[in-house]
Design a protein around this motif. Structure first.
Motif, PDB file in Angstrom:
ATOM      1  N   ASP A   1     -46.442  36.299 -33.032  1.00 11.00           N
ATOM      2  CA  ASP A   1     -45.158  36.321 -32.315  1.00 11.00           C
ATOM      3  C   ASP A   1     -44.974  37.634 -31.570  1.00 11.00           C
ATOM      4  N   ALA A   2     -45.331  38.745 -32.212  1.00  9.66           N
ATOM      5  CA  ALA A   2     -45.152  40.058 -31.589  1.00  9.66           C
ATOM      6  C   ALA A   2     -45.994  40.183 -30.326  1.00  9.66           C
ATOM      7  N   PHE A   3     -47.241  39.726 -30.388  1.00 10.16           N
ATOM      8  CA  PHE A   3     -48.103  39.861 -29.217  1.00 10.16           C
ATOM      9  C   PHE A   3     -47.771  38.836 -28.134  1.00 10.16           C
ATOM     10  N   ASN A   4     -47.307  37.687 -28.513  1.00  8.46           N
ATOM     11  CA  ASN A   4     -46.830  36.747 -27.496  1.00  8.46           C
ATOM     12  C   ASN A   4     -45.707  37.387 -26.686  1.00  8.46           C
ATOM     13  N   SER A   5     -44.792  38.063 -27.375  1.00  2.82           N
ATOM     14  CA  SER A   5     -43.666  38.712 -26.703  1.00  2.82           C
ATOM     15  C   SER A   5     -44.146  39.870 -25.825  1.00  2.82           C
ATOM     16  N   LYS A   6     -45.066  40.701 -26.360  1.00  4.30           N
ATOM     17  CA  LYS A   6     -45.577  41.843 -25.597  1.00  4.30           C
ATOM     18  C   LYS A   6     -46.302  41.401 -24.332  1.00  4.30           C
ATOM     19  N   LEU A   7     -47.148  40.403 -24.459  1.00  3.00           N
ATOM     20  CA  LEU A   7     -47.932  39.960 -23.313  1.00  3.00           C
ATOM     21  C   LEU A   7     -47.069  39.232 -22.294  1.00  3.00           C
ATOM     22  N   ASP A   8     -46.043  38.522 -22.749  1.00  2.00           N
ATOM     23  CA  ASP A   8     -45.116  37.876 -21.815  1.00  2.00           C
ATOM     24  C   ASP A   8     -44.412  38.924 -20.948  1.00  2.00           C
ATOM     25  N   LYS A   9     -44.058  40.047 -21.559  1.00  2.00           N
ATOM     26  CA  LYS A   9     -43.394  41.114 -20.813  1.00  2.00           C
ATOM     27  C   LYS A   9     -44.376  41.838 -19.881  1.00  2.00           C
ATOM     28  N   ALA A  10     -45.595  42.047 -20.383  1.00  2.00           N
ATOM     29  CA  ALA A  10     -46.583  42.762 -19.577  1.00  2.00           C
ATOM     30  C   ALA A  10     -47.003  41.954 -18.353  1.00  2.00           C
TER      31      ALA A  10
ATOM     32  N   ASP B   1     -45.377  39.616 -16.570  1.00  2.00           N
ATOM     33  CA  ASP B   1     -44.209  38.905 -16.065  1.00  2.00           C
ATOM     34  C   ASP B   1     -44.404  38.525 -14.597  1.00  2.00           C
ATOM     35  N   LYS B   2     -43.390  37.883 -14.021  1.00  5.07           N
ATOM     36  CA  LYS B   2     -43.475  37.379 -12.652  1.00  5.07           C
ATOM     37  C   LYS B   2     -43.735  38.500 -11.656  1.00  5.07           C
ATOM     38  N   GLN B   3     -43.126  39.653 -11.876  1.00  5.50           N
ATOM     39  CA  GLN B   3     -43.304  40.779 -10.974  1.00  5.50           C
ATOM     40  C   GLN B   3     -44.755  41.272 -10.981  1.00  5.50           C
ATOM     41  N   PHE B   4     -45.332  41.397 -12.167  1.00  6.17           N
ATOM     42  CA  PHE B   4     -46.722  41.838 -12.274  1.00  6.17           C
ATOM     43  C   PHE B   4     -47.659  40.830 -11.603  1.00  6.17           C
ATOM     44  N   LEU B   5     -47.442  39.547 -11.882  1.00  9.65           N
ATOM     45  CA  LEU B   5     -48.304  38.518 -11.305  1.00  9.65           C
ATOM     46  C   LEU B   5     -48.217  38.514  -9.781  1.00  9.65           C
ATOM     47  N   GLY B   6     -47.019  38.756  -9.256  1.00 12.56           N
ATOM     48  CA  GLY B   6     -46.847  38.786  -7.804  1.00 12.56           C
ATOM     49  C   GLY B   6     -47.643  39.918  -7.163  1.00 12.56           C
ATOM     50  N   LYS B   7     -47.763  41.044  -7.844  1.00 13.71           N
ATOM     51  CA  LYS B   7     -48.497  42.187  -7.299  1.00 13.71           C
ATOM     52  C   LYS B   7     -49.980  41.890  -7.116  1.00 13.71           C
ATOM     53  N   ILE B   8     -50.515  41.019  -7.965  1.00 20.81           N
ATOM     54  CA  ILE B   8     -51.948  40.703  -7.846  1.00 20.81           C
ATOM     55  C   ILE B   8     -52.166  39.353  -7.160  1.00 20.81           C
ATOM     56  N   GLY B   9     -51.118  38.851  -6.530  1.00 23.82           N
ATOM     57  CA  GLY B   9     -51.252  37.656  -5.712  1.00 23.82           C
ATOM     58  C   GLY B   9     -51.196  36.345  -6.461  1.00 23.82           C
ATOM     59  N   LEU B  10     -50.567  36.322  -7.632  1.00 22.56           N
ATOM     60  CA  LEU B  10     -50.467  35.094  -8.426  1.00 22.56           C
ATOM     61  C   LEU B  10     -49.015  34.643  -8.512  1.00 22.56           C
ATOM     62  N   ASP B  11     -48.802  33.332  -8.693  1.00 22.01           N
ATOM     63  CA  ASP B  11     -47.446  32.821  -8.853  1.00 22.01           C
ATOM     64  C   ASP B  11     -47.008  32.950 -10.314  1.00 22.01           C
TER      65      ASP B  11
ATOM     66  N   LYS C   1     -52.033  33.227 -17.632  1.00 22.67           N
ATOM     67  CA  LYS C   1     -51.330  31.951 -17.458  1.00 22.67           C
ATOM     68  C   LYS C   1     -50.481  31.656 -18.698  1.00 22.67           C
ATOM     69  N   PRO C   2     -49.162  31.579 -18.538  1.00 22.28           N
ATOM     70  CA  PRO C   2     -48.285  31.329 -19.683  1.00 22.28           C
ATOM     71  C   PRO C   2     -48.680  30.084 -20.482  1.00 22.28           C
ATOM     72  N   ALA C   3     -49.172  29.060 -19.798  1.00 25.95           N
ATOM     73  CA  ALA C   3     -49.538  27.818 -20.487  1.00 25.95           C
ATOM     74  C   ALA C   3     -50.756  27.997 -21.388  1.00 25.95           C
ATOM     75  N   ARG C   4     -51.607  28.969 -21.102  1.00 25.69           N
ATOM     76  CA  ARG C   4     -52.822  29.200 -21.901  1.00 25.69           C
ATOM     77  C   ARG C   4     -52.689  30.401 -22.824  1.00 25.69           C
ATOM     78  N   ARG C   5     -51.791  31.319 -22.486  1.00 27.90           N
ATOM     79  CA  ARG C   5     -51.695  32.574 -23.223  1.00 27.90           C
ATOM     80  C   ARG C   5     -51.376  32.366 -24.700  1.00 27.90           C
ATOM     81  N   GLY C   6     -50.434  31.495 -24.981  1.00 23.55           N
ATOM     82  CA  GLY C   6     -50.039  31.271 -26.372  1.00 23.55           C
ATOM     83  C   GLY C   6     -51.190  30.777 -27.229  1.00 23.55           C
ATOM     84  N   ASP C   7     -52.019  29.897 -26.696  1.00 23.08           N
ATOM     85  CA  ASP C   7     -53.164  29.370 -27.447  1.00 23.08           C
ATOM     86  C   ASP C   7     -54.177  30.474 -27.736  1.00 23.08           C
ATOM     87  N   ILE C   8     -54.407  31.341 -26.738  1.00 27.94           N
ATOM     88  CA  ILE C   8     -55.353  32.447 -26.935  1.00 27.94           C
ATOM     89  C   ILE C   8     -54.854  33.390 -28.021  1.00 27.94           C
TER      90      ILE C   8
END
Length: 290
Positions: A160-169, A171-181, A142-149
């Protein structure tokens, strides 16, 4: 001495007291022995009293020996205990591998993520176990929780580096594959599950303010609910975390993950999607400590 040992001593002591106590009025002999006349009873009673005294003394000596052995296995000066542990560690875990150390595992935590670990190998293992749970949780998607973690788990210069990496990993396409918005939420009537449980930890390297910890984990992952295209399954994996001591706490410098070791699957009957979803809601997680 374990509670079971203590009970055995109490039962043994009770039998010894009963044999020679003043309340004993009948002497029972093996069949075919003893004198049918009353004159033989006086020396037999004296003999049994002697046996009772000897038995009590033996029990006292055994109790003292066990007590001394228990004290010797504690921390003490560490001379004998440490040498035994180090000699056995190459072949198998020591008998105190999971024993309580008396050291408080953490001093605090926020939003389910523990903090304030000890500056020791044990503290590094505790940090690794707790951070592994956070990094493979449902909230990390969840983008809203990821930054805090990320802010709480990683060293400041890697945030900053890991926030960027995880945002890319994730992304919307990945979340859609596992049934998430796009916000990392499951659809109506569905529950996304990502729950990790550390099975064991070990420090593979430690030097001053750096440590490498391996965390062997199992977990359940997937989406529970009618119509789910990604049902909940279990998994086994090992996460390796390189930690650094920063601002009086262990933080993650980098991490990696590999499959296994995995046991043979059992033939347990799979629960329904509704049962899995309710279990996730009803059973909370833990703060893990070594």
């Amino acid at each position: 001495m374990s509670p079971g040992d203590e009970n055995d001593y109490e039962r043994d002591a009770g039998r010894s007291d009963g044999m020679g106590g003043s309340g004993q009025t009948r002497t029972r002999l093996p069949e075919g022995e003893g004198d049918p006349y009353g004159g033989a009873r006086r020396p037999l009673r004296a003999s049994r009293s002697l046996v009772t005294v000897v038995g009590v003394v033996v029990l006292l000596i055994a109790a003292i020996a066990f007590a001394n052995r228990g004290n010797g296995s504690g921390t003490g000066d560490g001379s004998s205990g440490d040498s035994t542990t180090s000699s056995n560690s190459a072949t198998k875990p020591g008998s105190n591998a999971t024993a309580p150390s008396g050291v408080k595992p953490v001093t605090g935590g926020t939003n389910g993520i523990a903090s304030g670990f000890a500056h020791t190998g044990q503290g590094a293992e505790s940090a690794g176990a707790n951070y592994a749970v956070a990094l493979v949780s449902a909230d990390i998607l969840k983008p809203a929780r990821r930054g805090d973690i990320v802010n709480r788990v990683f060293v400041p210069d890697q945030v900053d580096a890991f926030n960027s990496k995880l945002d890319k990993a994730y992304d919307k396409q990945f979340l859609g594959k596992i049934g998430l918005d796009a916000n990392g939420n499951a659809g109506k009537g569905l529950t996304y599950v990502s729950r990790t449980a550390p099975v064991g930890t070990k420090v593979t390297q430690q030097s001053g303010d750096t440590a490498t910890v391996e965390v062997w984990c199992t977990g359940v992952f997937g989406t529970a609910g009618v119509g789910s295209t990604s049902p909940v399954t279990n998994d086994w994996f090992t996460m390796t975390l390189k930690l650094q001591w920063v601002n009086d706490d262990w933080k993650v410098q980098s991490f990696s993950q590999k499959d296994g070791p995995a046991p043979v699957n059992t033939d347990s009957k799979a629960s329904t999607a509704d049962e899995i979803a309710k279990a996730v809601e009803q059973y909370g997680g833990f703060t893990y400590a070594r």
